[in-house]
Structure formats: structure tokens, C-alpha cells
Design an enzyme around this catalytic site. Structure first.
Site, PDB file in Angstrom:
ATOM      1  N   LYS A 234       0.803  -1.200   0.000  1.00 46.89           N
ATOM      2  CA  LYS A 234       0.000   0.000   0.000  1.00 46.89           C
ATOM      3  C   LYS A 234       0.854   1.276   0.000  1.00 46.89           C
ATOM      4  O   LYS A 234       0.384   2.348  -0.342  1.00 46.89           O
ATOM      5  CB  LYS A 234      -0.952  -0.019   1.200  1.00 46.89           C
ATOM      6  CG  LYS A 234      -1.996  -1.136   1.070  1.00 46.89           C
ATOM      7  CD  LYS A 234      -2.714  -0.991  -0.223  1.00 46.89           C
ATOM      8  CE  LYS A 234      -3.750  -1.971  -0.657  1.00 46.89           C
ATOM      9  NZ  LYS A 234      -4.201  -3.071   0.031  1.00 46.89           N
TER      10      LYS A 234
ATOM     11  N   CYS B   1     -13.931  -6.536   1.749  1.00 44.95           N
ATOM     12  CA  CYS B   1     -15.279  -6.469   1.171  1.00 44.95           C
ATOM     13  C   CYS B   1     -15.442  -7.454   0.017  1.00 44.95           C
ATOM     14  O   CYS B   1     -16.271  -7.224  -0.880  1.00 44.95           O
ATOM     15  CB  CYS B   1     -15.574  -5.056   0.690  1.00 44.95           C
ATOM     16  SG  CYS B   1     -15.788  -3.907   2.045  1.00 44.95           S
TER      17      CYS B   1
ATOM     18  N   LYS C 279     -12.927  -8.690  -2.165  1.00 49.43           N
ATOM     19  CA  LYS C 279     -12.068  -8.556  -3.359  1.00 49.43           C
ATOM     20  C   LYS C 279     -11.312  -9.847  -3.627  1.00 49.43           C
ATOM     21  O   LYS C 279     -11.347 -10.366  -4.750  1.00 49.43           O
ATOM     22  CB  LYS C 279     -11.107  -7.380  -3.158  1.00 49.43           C
ATOM     23  CG  LYS C 279     -10.255  -7.071  -4.366  1.00 49.43           C
ATOM     24  CD  LYS C 279     -10.057  -5.573  -4.558  1.00 49.43           C
ATOM     25  CE  LYS C 279      -9.378  -4.913  -3.392  1.00 49.43           C
ATOM     26  NZ  LYS C 279      -7.940  -5.142  -3.348  1.00 49.43           N
TER      27      LYS C 279
ATOM     28  N   SER D 178     -11.909 -12.833  -2.471  1.00 48.95           N
ATOM     29  CA  SER D 178     -12.772 -13.980  -2.756  1.00 48.95           C
ATOM     30  C   SER D 178     -13.390 -13.883  -4.153  1.00 48.95           C
ATOM     31  O   SER D 178     -13.611 -14.890  -4.806  1.00 48.95           O
ATOM     32  CB  SER D 178     -13.820 -14.169  -1.668  1.00 48.95           C
ATOM     33  OG  SER D 178     -14.641 -13.045  -1.611  1.00 48.95           O
TER      34      SER D 178
END
Ligand code: OXD
Ligand code: MN
Length: 626
Positions: free
Chosen positions: A231, A275, A277, A279
Site C-alpha cells: 500500500k 469487502c 475482493k 474472494s
């Protein structure tokens, strides 16, 4: 000058390490390593090249330094971060702003001079008694238009080991850039370790110097704060991309395999952390190019994307053989895996939330020795595995890895998906009217309820444009405008979709099942290939019931009723209108340079919604729009 370099580095490096540095023939790089060797004052410096011996050396050091411990299965290790160091620290992550520069109120920044003085003070002698590692990687496939060379300095063998799994080795590529200054740099120290974890987390800092492409991070171990190429690079890359006309995004890349014909259609997808992503990128029947970071470039009138990484740093909650068979297999078979912040039993078996197994009575976890019922100092029960516990694995070992992962050209992107955690407004899937509509009403208007991947309260609805708010390093309005412009010269831009896996009933029950994602992606695949029609609603296009019924049958062998369709795809006029108000207000008041197009597109959407409300009321079943 050369002599000064030589004196310090020669005393700290072994002969081979020193030669590896000089062989790169890059004065700027050499000075960078020298400067931080002098400041951090490690006992020794180990320089890694692309050899397997160096990779092995780092893996062994992680065990010898006790930053990782071996688990029962061959190749598996466990790493623990400190109890207060288990997620990305947004508050302590700041851009260093030179005088006169302004990133707007939405981004966290501090004066560069003051920030540098502080971080250099923290770094002084911080590596005394430790070994410093110097590592070279490539962001994106090596030797391609996408590649960016990067050098990492760290005193953490866990961070170095993670990077070996997650990124392509870049020493040889570095040689090719010669004396160029165009590379990313990271300086990390875990600081003083107590019981193997960073002690001074109150002095945790992540400072991003955009002018010099350097990120400094101290007194933390959690990979989201420390692994420079993840990141921290994204922040540097977003700025570089905006200057050079490409996109650096918080996006998965996947190949969706057609049911009708043998065809693979590539999508990217942006979802806030935790959220769905990873999976989505790992869905059964599809192939994964990447689960987290994508660079997108325009070439010959098309959009191509490449994965910045070649591994996964994934959340390990609800990973079980039914929902995530590919990941489950790699987490339970021999091969290189670093687990972090899960529970480990005496026998070296890792357990995590939602794995479907009986929870052991005791073991070690992110709180130290753990037994059932253990409470923290505030009297809250400590879960056996953390909600943001992670696994780090290479993509190359996965059965479902896409054969284009290392293609230097990237893959041709036909669809882009935006998804957030939204219990009440968006339907499970919808398609934008066009690129501008998708960028504004899906991407730039993305909201999501907060999760455990960042420190702070969970479940709070937050604005998170393109799921990139935490990483955007240019004024937000400019970032949105850059997206709008990106497809100039692209006759058929990718189709933009929005998904929502988190719709709930009033009683809090999820409206869709985890596996239903498999249907939504198949529908999107059909749409971008013009195989099915859709229903136009005020916020976009949604699937026709008959197409979904067929897909549920073919993909999941499940019946899909008209009642389910009506409930999931009901247009929530009030919720949508309120959302438009919230978003417009943010762009109006917090983001000074928002493009006019944004307000125009939101206004048009508002008018469509109001017209529907006048005709049909607040909750409009999809059949009304047929
Ligand atoms: C991640 C994150 O780890 O987004 O990918 O937090
Ligand atoms: Mn992420």
C-alpha cells in the site's frame, strides 16, 4: 565522496553484499543505502540479489530472528504482530507536504520538513544490534511497460520474506535502469522488539514523501504498514500514474470464463479492504491474475492491466473448503505460507475464524498465550484468531492462477467492477450507462461500511472513492477527473459495473449467499460480450430475471425465485437520493477541485430517481421497469 561511501558500507556489508550494491552502478541508490545505514546504524547490512540463495537466507533469518515460527506443515510459518499493531494505521500515515503544496482536506498530510525531522529522529540508531536488509523488486511484471523498480530497506526479515512471496525479484531489472533516479524507495524499521513485536507503537509513523518517491515507516510490523511495495507504493504510483496518463488502482484482476463459449474476458475490480475482493478474484471456475493492486494502461485504443504483485496477502476469515477451495488447499498443503495473527496450537496447527473446525481450548495468538474466554484489559473477549488475520502465499502455486499473470503486455480489460459493503442501497449487481456515469455514480460515489482491516470502529458507512481513499496521493477532484479522461482515444471503453454482496434484510440477514458472486460475474461476462439484454432502472442496467434464473441453475444448480429477484433488485429511491446528497455534499465542501461533470451526472441521476418516485413510490420492484 566515493571513499566516504566505501568506508561506511564496507565496514557494514560483507564483501559480496558490497559488490552487489556497486554492480548496480547507481549513485542515487548507493547514496540512499549509505545514508540510511549511517542513520539507522545496523550492525551489518545484507544486500539481496535475485538468487535463490538470498531468498533462502531471508526465509532462514525470519526463523532465526523469531519473527516467524515453523508450523506443522512443511513450509508454513506463523508471524505475530503486536496487539495494537494489527491493521493499517490511517491516522499515523501522512503525506509529507513541501511548502506551498496542498492535497485538500480529505487526505492526511503534514509539513515535509517537520515530518522528516521527526521520522529521522525516530530512525536514528534504530537498527543498532540488528541486521539491515536491502532488497530489490519490481512492481508489475519485469521488463515491461508496467514495471517500476523498487528498493526496500528494512530490519525485519518477516517484511523481507513477505516481499519475496508477494513481488517479482527486481535486482537484474535494477541493473538495466543504470543511473536512473526513477525508482521507488522504502525505509522500514520495526523498532525495538519486545517478545518479538514492535514495542513503541505509540511512535508508529508511516510518512510518504511524494516528491522523492520515498516512504518511511517505523515502530510497526503489520504488513499493510510496512511492506513497502504494497500500500505504500500504491500511494507513490497513483501520483506517478496521474502525471503519466495511466491508472494505479486498488483492484483485483481476473479472467471470467464464458459459459457459452471457450472465452476468457478480463475484469478489474475495486473493493475496500475486507469487502470480498480476494474472494471474487478466487471464484470457482474463474482464473486469478491478481487480488489487490493493478496498473492500467491505454494501448492501441484498448485498456490493459497488469498485477503489481505475484502473491496474496489475504484476510483469513471464513476461508473454508466450501467457499474458498483453492485457498483452502494452499493453506492446508505443504508449500510456503506465512500465517499472521491466527491461533496456533502446541502442535503447530493454525486455526482461524470461520474455518469450520472446532475451536481449540488454548494456543498462542496475537494476544500471547490464549485460552478460551480470555479477555483484554477492557474486559472484551479476545477472539482466538484476529478478524484481520492474514495469509501470505505466492500466486504461482495456485491451481486457478491465470496463464497471463506475467504477460508483460498485461491483459485486455473489458469490464471494471466497483463494490462496497452496503447493507441497504445498491442491488447485487448493476451496470453503468457509460464510462462517465460509471466513474461518477459507482466509482467516485463508492461508500462502504468500515471493517477490521483498518484501526477504528467497524460498521460505519464511509465515503471511499474507487476504494482508494486511503491511498490517493493527489487532490481527490483531480483523481476523479483523471479517471474521466483516462479513456480518451479508447473507442470502446471497459463497461463499468457495481456489485454489493452485503445487502441485508431489516432483521440483519444477508439477502444473497457468498457463492452468488459466481452468478453476478457470469452475468457481467455475458453483458460485456453482448450476449444478454438488461433492464434499465434509474441508476443503471440490471439483469433480467430470466437470465439470472438460468445462470443460477447453470452455475450453482440453484433455483432462483422471482421473489428473491424482486427483493434483491428493488430500487431503493430514498436511499439512493440520500446517497447522492451525501456524495455531492462531500465533493462540494471537502474537495475543492471536483469536476463539473460529477455534479451534472449526479443531478441527472437524482432527476431520474425523483421521476420514478413520483410514479411508483419509494421502493420500486424491478418488473415495473420492463
Ligand atoms: C489489504 C488492504 O491488505 O487493503 O489489501 O488493507
Ligand atoms: Mn487491499
Amino acid at each position: 565522496m566515493q571513499k566516504k561511501y566505501a568506508d561506511l558500507l564496507k565496514t557494514k556489508c560483507c564483501k559480496k553484499s558490497y559488490e552487489k550494491l556497486t554492480a548496480l552502478n547507481n549513485a542515487g541508490l548507493f547514496e540512499f543505502v549509505r545514508k540510511y545505514t549511517e542513520l539507522c546504524n545496523p550492525d551489518s547490512v545484507y544486500v539481496c540479489d535475485d538468487s535463490d540463495q538470498d531468498r533462502e537466507y531471508i526465509g532462514n533469518r525470519a526463523l532465526e530472528n523469531a519473527e516467524e515460527r515453523k508450523l506443522a506443515i512443511d513450509g508454513h510459518t506463523i508471524h505475530f504482530d503486536g496487539y495494537n499493531d494489527l491493521a493499517r494505521d490511517k491516522t499515523s500515515t501522512k503525506y509529507l507536504l513541501p511548502q506551498g503544496a496542498d492535497l485538500g482536506d480529505a487526505l492526511n498530510a503534514t509539513d515535509k520538513e517537520t515530518g522528516l525531522e521527526e521520522i529521522h529522529r525516530y530512525l536514528k540508531n534504530i537498527m543498532a544490534g540488528k541486521e539491515m536488509y536491502v532488497l530489490f523488486f519490481s512492481l508489475g511484471p519485469t521488463n515491461s511497460e508496467f514495471s517500476i523498480s523498487a528498493v526496500q530497506i528494512t530490519d525485519s526479515s518477516y517484511v523481507a520474506h513477505s516481499e519475496y512471496i508477494l513481488y517479482r525479484r527486481g535486482y537484474e531489472q535494477f541493473k538495466k535502469i543504470g543511473n536512473s533516479k526513477s525508482f521507488f524507495r522504502y525505509v522500514h524499521s520495526a523498532g525495538v522488539l519486545e517478545n518479538g513485536v514492535s514495542k513503541n507503537v505509540d511512535k508508529r509513523r508511516v510518512y510518504v514523501d511524494l516528491e522523492d518517491n520515498i516512504v518511511y515507516t517505523v515502530n510497526t510490523q503489520y504488513a499493510g504498514n510496512t511492506v513497502g511495495l504494497k500500500k505504500l507504493s500504491l500511494r507513490l504510483a497513483i501520483r506517478k500514474a496521474s502525471q503519466e496518463g495511466w491508472l494505479a488502482e486498488h483492484m483485483l484482476i481476473m479472467g471470467v470464463h464464458g459459459l457459452l463459449r471457450e472465452r476468457i474476458t478480463y475484469f478489474t475490480g475495486a473493493f475496500p479492504s475486507a469487502c470480498g475482493k480476494t474472494s471474487t478474484s478466487m471464484l470457482k471456475g474463474e482464473s486469478i491474475v491478481g487480488d489487490d493492486l493493478a496498473y492500467l494502461r491505454k494501448k492501441e485504443g484498448k485498456i490493459y492491466a497488469a498485477n503489481v504483485e505475484c502473491g496474496i496477502f489475504g484476510i483469513i476469515q471464513d476461508v473454508n473448503p466450501k467457499d474458498d477451495p483453492a485457498i483452502w488447499k494452499s493453506l492446508t498443503s505443504p508449500g510456503e505460507v506465512i500465517f499472521s495473527n491466527v491461533l496456533v496450537t502446541e502442535k503447530g496447527v493454525p486455526y482461524w475464524l470461520g474455518d469450520g473446525r472446532e475451536v481449540p481450548e488454548k494456543g498462542s495468538n496475537y494476544s500471547g498465550e490464549w485460552q478460551k474466554g480470555k479477555k483484554d484489559s477492557q474486559g472484551n473477549e479476545i477472539t482466538y484468531s484476529h478478524k484481520n488475520a492474514r495469509y501470505t502465499v505466492s500466486l504461482y502455486g495456485l491451481k486457478n492462477v491465470d496463464c497471463q499473470l506475467d504477460n508483460p503486455e498485461g491483459v485486455w480489460i473489458k469490464g471494471i467492477i466497483y463494490g462496497g459493503r452496503d447493507s441497504s442501497i445498491w442491488p447485487p449487481v448493476q451496470e453503468a450507462f457509460n464510462w462517465t456515469h460509471g466513474v461518477i455514480t459507482f466509482g467516485a460515489s463508492l461508500e462502504s461500511e468500515t471493517t477490521a482491516a483498518t484501526l477504528g470502529k467497524e460498521g460505519v458507512r464511509q465515503f471511499n472513492p474507487m476504494s482508494n481513499l486511503d491511498f490517493v496521493s493527489i487532490p481527490l477532484g483531480k483523481y476523479v477527473a483523471h479517471h474521466l479522461k483516462f479513456i480518451e482515444g479508447v473507442p470502446v471503453p471497459p463497461t463499468i459495473f457495481a456489485v454489493n454482496y452485503f445487502q441485508k434484510t431489516k432483521t440483519g440477514k444477508y439477502l444473497t449467499a457468498m457463492e452468488d458472486k459466481r452468478v453476478w460475474v457470469k452475468w457481467m461476462e455475458l453483458r460485456v460480450n453482448h450476449d444478454v439484454d438488461a433492464v434499465k432502472i434509474p441508476t443503471g442496467y440490471i439483469p433480467r430475471y430470466a437470465d439470472l434464473k438460468k445462470l443460477f441453475r447453470e452455475v450453482l444448480r440453484k433455483d432462483y425465485s422471482e421473489g428473491e429477484y424482486a427483493e434483491q433488485f428493488t430500487v431503493k429511491i430514498k436511499g439512493n437520493l440520500e446517497k447522492i446528497e451525501r456524495i455531492a455534499e462531500i465533493y462540494k465542501t471537502k474537495i475543492t477541485d471536483a469536476p463539473d461533470t460529477l455534479f451534472k451526472v449526479l443531478k441527472e441521476q437524482k432527476a431520474r430517481l425523483e421521476e420514478s418516485r413520483a410514479k411508483y413510490g419509494d421502493n420500486v420492484v424491478p418488473t415495473v421497469f420492463l
